[in-house]
Motif scaffolding. Structure first.
Motif, mmCIF file in Angstrom:
data_model
loop_
_atom_site.group_PDB
_atom_site.id
_atom_site.type_symbol
_atom_site.label_atom_id
_atom_site.label_comp_id
_atom_site.label_asym_id
_atom_site.label_seq_id
_atom_site.Cartn_x
_atom_site.Cartn_y
_atom_site.Cartn_z
ATOM 1 N N ILE A 1 -3.448 2.865 2.077
ATOM 2 C CA ILE A 1 -3.037 3.883 1.110
ATOM 3 C C ILE A 1 -4.225 4.341 0.265
ATOM 4 C CG2 ILE A 1 -1.533 4.320 -0.888
ATOM 5 C CD1 ILE A 1 0.431 2.302 0.369
ATOM 6 N N PRO A 2 -4.393 5.661 0.081
ATOM 7 C CA PRO A 2 -5.507 6.170 -0.736
ATOM 8 C C PRO A 2 -5.457 5.625 -2.164
ATOM 9 C CG PRO A 2 -4.508 7.938 0.530
ATOM 10 C CD PRO A 2 -3.616 6.754 0.702
ATOM 11 N N LYS A 3 -6.631 5.526 -2.773
ATOM 12 C CA LYS A 3 -6.731 4.956 -4.110
ATOM 13 C C LYS A 3 -5.975 5.790 -5.136
ATOM 14 C CE LYS A 3 -11.026 2.449 -3.319
ATOM 15 N NZ LYS A 3 -12.428 2.207 -3.733
ATOM 16 N N GLN A 4 -5.880 7.088 -4.935
ATOM 17 C CA GLN A 4 -5.190 7.933 -5.904
ATOM 18 C C GLN A 4 -3.708 7.582 -6.015
ATOM 19 O OE1 GLN A 4 -5.859 11.434 -3.052
ATOM 20 N NE2 GLN A 4 -4.147 12.181 -4.314
ATOM 21 N N TYR A 5 -3.182 6.871 -5.001
ATOM 22 C CA TYR A 5 -1.785 6.440 -5.045
ATOM 23 C C TYR A 5 -1.668 4.938 -5.306
ATOM 24 C CZ TYR A 5 -1.077 10.989 -2.874
ATOM 25 O OH TYR A 5 -1.076 12.343 -2.593
ATOM 26 N N GLY A 6 -2.763 4.315 -5.737
ATOM 27 C CA GLY A 6 -2.728 2.894 -6.060
ATOM 28 C C GLY A 6 -3.100 1.969 -4.930
#
Length: 794
Positions: free
Chosen positions: A143-148
């Motif tokens: 999961i991308p960092k922008q979504y945790g």
């Protein structure tokens, strides 16, 4: 995994193939002289192929499978000309600082929390372990960092999975499934913005525990034939909904999941979505607790049990906005699955298999030198040494393949054929190495308990062999079935041209194919006569140049035989699984050997690893040779007769390689029979416990101490040969040797310590009757899971 990947093979009827070749050559000759008449002639050939149905139509699902991912280094082998200059320019990656810190920190902490024997006994992941997994982001690697999320590379994900799975596969499923094909990956790539914002943070935190519902009683490896039904309708409020009926099985984490990604065949009788009545395979999100949806029951997998069970739905109603990607993405499920599996097969299952092979290396290398029989270490006996050498070398080969393929994924390359090879052959080879390890450890491998560190790996091996498509079908249907068309430089272009009625593309592709075929014939003959000695080899370690030459020679023959199969057998290939399986073997071992050479170069040509490279490449080439002999012996028709009667004898008299020699296995075994830097490097990636009184910890303690006192024991043994000491076990003569001044008092103490550690390490677990016997509740309450007759299920 899917037979749809194999339905696209070119179809040439045997009686027509030679007419076709003669006609093509004649037209090509005319075309060199009279261009405009050549065009007309090619149009005639194309019409002839269409009318005689030489080439099949490729369905939408077949094309989606073909177009998913990329052709990588496999393309060179299908073309008959692997380019090692280009191959050695391909990345061979390392973990970045953040990924390495996670591996050394939270990953080690998690493993230290897990009592693997207690988890094995109870089949349950402790609550505190599960809470740690969620809190530390073990479910968020994709999961991308922008979504945790952690947004780790495929190599990092693979490395972490390998480390955890070796310690506890039961715990590992809570890391593998959320970071494999399923909700997070599909929403990340195809979800709407609302779906990404809503689901990805909750998947990253572990609030949602996902599972992926694909396999059914009548659709396993043939996933394109799933029967799960989804019907679009308008409810009483005027909202467009989907009514689902399904029965899935073998779904990992199904009993504990609260978010299911379901693959179904979607129909729309009233065309409410504007896509027609038969929309096709679609992926839909279902929340636990929705009316009509049942989960929570368990299957009981062989070996190390894990949460796995059925999913059953009867008239389950969800919104069309629960389709991943929303209503606009209805019917795109098959494309989504193919695109993600194109590279995904190279990650999770190979990680588990290769982690297991390293565990076998750690155990058997150590145990072969700790355990004694007939007064010597069993690892010095040639029968045992043969097994240990094979384990060491093929584990080196497997790790090379894992890192090399994950490095391609890191670079954005998703090669479906290579991924299928990785999934199938790493799990098969690892299973074989596990058996060899059990042979070496014998009783210590058989007796279960907290100190047994090999049996659970051995018993769980069949899981990896069957998951994501049974290896039998992957080998006999997918690898060559997909690769023969997708990876060949001209085959798919010819098929496309015929389907589009494009004479210009057909003419250029067919002429190029004929030239490639003719050049390929001369190339295989030339390399065969010269044994590849004139093949162009890049600037590599001098000791390995022979392997590059022989792989180029093997690649030329593989390209030639690929053309023969496509010309002479064509569409019948999918029914010739025994033959295509041999093609898959040849390709797989060439790719595995290539990865081994790439590793040796990338790691700086470590001279101490040369015995492993020599054994691995010799084994890989001998397996390729065996595959070629099998192809020659079983090819159909007139071409098969030529191969058998005119080319088999030269093939056997002039082989690529013969199996590794006794000297090779001796040198390979030595690489893991000393506790030193090389041994630790070769098992890097598995957890080495601090506890030196249990399992692997006590075995490694004994191995380390025995390696340290080896020079001392050598002096005692030398004294025996000079008749200064009586015959007997050198360790037990330490006190006598000290009195005679052969060794010092300190050295005698070290020998005594090593002897005590050896005796402790070879002990197995013993249980009292109260500990051993457990109440047997029989089979009461167990049921088949089959739906009752009146239920409407898919």
């Amino acid at each position: 995994m899917y037979t749809a990947c194999t339905k696209h093979s070119l179809h040439f009827d045997q009686p027509l193939v030679f007419k076709f070749l003669l006609l093509a050559i004649k037209v090509f000759s005319c075309d060199l002289v009279i261009q405009h008449r050549g065009v007309a002639m090619f149009s005639l050939i194309m019409k002839w192929m269409q009318s005689n149905k030489i080439l099949p139509k490729i369905s939408d699902t077949e094309r989606q499978a073909l177009e998913a991912g990329h052709v990588w280094i496999d393309g060179g082998f299908f073309a008959g000309k692997p380019d090692f200059d280009e191959i050695l320019r391909q990345p061979y990656s390392l973990l970045n600082a953040e990924e390495q810190a996670f591996l050394d920190g939270p990953c080690e902490e998690l493993i230290a929390m897990v009592d693997q024997y207690e988890v094995l006994r109870t089949k349950k992941v402790p609550d505190d372990v599960l809470a740690f997994i969620k809190a530390q982001g073990f479910m968020s690697f994709l999961i991308p960092k922008q979504y945790g999320g952690k947004e780790f590379s495929p190599l990092a994900i693979s490395t972490i999975m390998a480390k955890i799975n070796v310690h506890s596969f039961t715990v590992g499923t809570y890391v593998v499934i959320p970071n494999s094909l399923g909700a997070a990956e599909l929403i990340k790539h195809y979800g709407t913005e609302d779906q990404k914002n809503n689901y990805l943070p909750k998947l990253a935190s572990g609030e949602y525990v996902p599972c992926f519902g694909l396999t059914e009683p009548t659709a396993g490896s043939d996933a394109a034939s799933i029967k799960a039904e989804g019907e679009v309708f308008r409810d009483d409020n005027g909202d467009i909904k989907i009514r689902l009926n399904f029965r899935k099985r073998y779904i990992t984490l199904a009993p504990v999941s609260n978010l299911v990604t379901l693959a179904c065949k979607l129909t729309d009788p009233n065309n409410l979505l504007g896509k027609g009545e038969d929309i096709g395979i679609t992926t839909v999100l279902i929340h636990k607790g929705v009316e009509g949806f049942s989960s929570g029951d368990h299957h009981d997998p062989v070996g190390e049990s894990f949460d796995n069970g059925p999913l059953i739905g009867k008239d389950v109603v969800v919104s069309v906005h629960d389709i991943i990607g929303g209503p606009a993405n209805a019917g795109n499920g098959w494309r989504m699955l193919m695109e993600q599996l194109a590279g995904g097969r190279a990650v999770s299952l190979p990680a588990g298999a290769i982690g297991a092979s390293k565990a076998v290396v750690a155990t058997t290398g150590a145990y072969s030198m700790v355990r004694q029989q007939f007064g010597i270490q069993i690892g010095l006996m040639e029968g045992v040494e043969e097994k240990v050498g094979k384990i060491a070398a093929l584990s080196y080969l497997l790790e090379a393949s894992r890192v090399f393929s994950c490095s391609a994924l890191n670079a954005g390359i998703h090669p479906p054929v290579v991924s299928a090879v990785l999934k199938s052959y790493t799990t098969e080879i690892s299973q074989a190495l596990g058996k060899d390890g059990m042979d070496v450890c014998a009783g210590a491998g058989v007796m279960q308990g907290p100190n047994n560190i090999l049996a659970k790996t051995y018993c769980s091996a069949p899981v990896g062999v069957t998951v994501e498509g049974a290896n039998i079908l992957t080998r006999t249907l997918i690898i060559f079935g997909q690769g023969a068309t997708r990876c060949h430089p001209y085959a798919l272009k010819v098929v496309d041209a015929v389907e589009k009625d494009d004479v210009k593309q057909f003419r250029s592709s067919l002429v190029a194919w004929m030239i490639q075929f003719i050049v390929g014939v001369f190339r295989v003959l030339f390399h065969g006569v010269t044994r590849g000695i004139f093949a162009s080899v890049p600037d590599v370690a001098p000791e390995t140049k022979t392997y590059y030459r022989r792989l180029i020679w093997a690649g030329a023959r593989f390209g030639f035989l690929t053309n023969m199969a496509m010309f002479a057998i064509g569409g019948k290939l999918k029914a010739r699984g025994k033959l295509t399986g041999r093609y898959a073997d040849a390709l797989a071992w060439m790719l595995l050997g290539t990865a081994t050479l790439r590793r040796f170069e990338a790691e700086g040509r470590k001279q101490e690893d040369l015995p492993l490279v020599d054994y691995a490449l010799t084994h890989a080439l001998s397996e390729t040779q065996k595959a070629f002999e099998g192809i020659y012996a079983n090819f159909d028709g007139f071409i098969g007769s030529i191969l058998r009667f005119f080319m088999t004898l030269p093939l056997r008299l002039n082989p690529l390689a013969t199996p590794p020699s006794d000297a090779m296995s001796h040198e390979a075994a030595k690489t893991i029979q000393r506790y030193n830097e090389q041994y630790l490097r070769l098992i890097e990636g598995i957890h080495l416990p601090d506890n030196q009184s249990l399992g692997l910890g006590r075995l490694l303690k004994s191995f380390r101490l025995l390696s340290e006192v080896e020079p001392i024991l050598a002096r005692i043994h030398e004294a025996q040969k000079l008749h200064k000491l009586r015959r007997g076990s050198v360790e037990e003569l330490a006190d006598e040797a000290q009195k005679l001044g052969i060794i010092s008092e300190t050295e005698a103490g070290l020998v005594a310590l090593a002897l005590a550690a050896r005796l402790e390490a070879i002990e197995v677990d013993v249980f009292s009757p109260e500990q051993y016997y457990r109440e047997d509740k029989g089979l009461e309450g167990i049921y088949s899971g089959a739906p009752v007759a009146e239920e409407k299920v898919a």
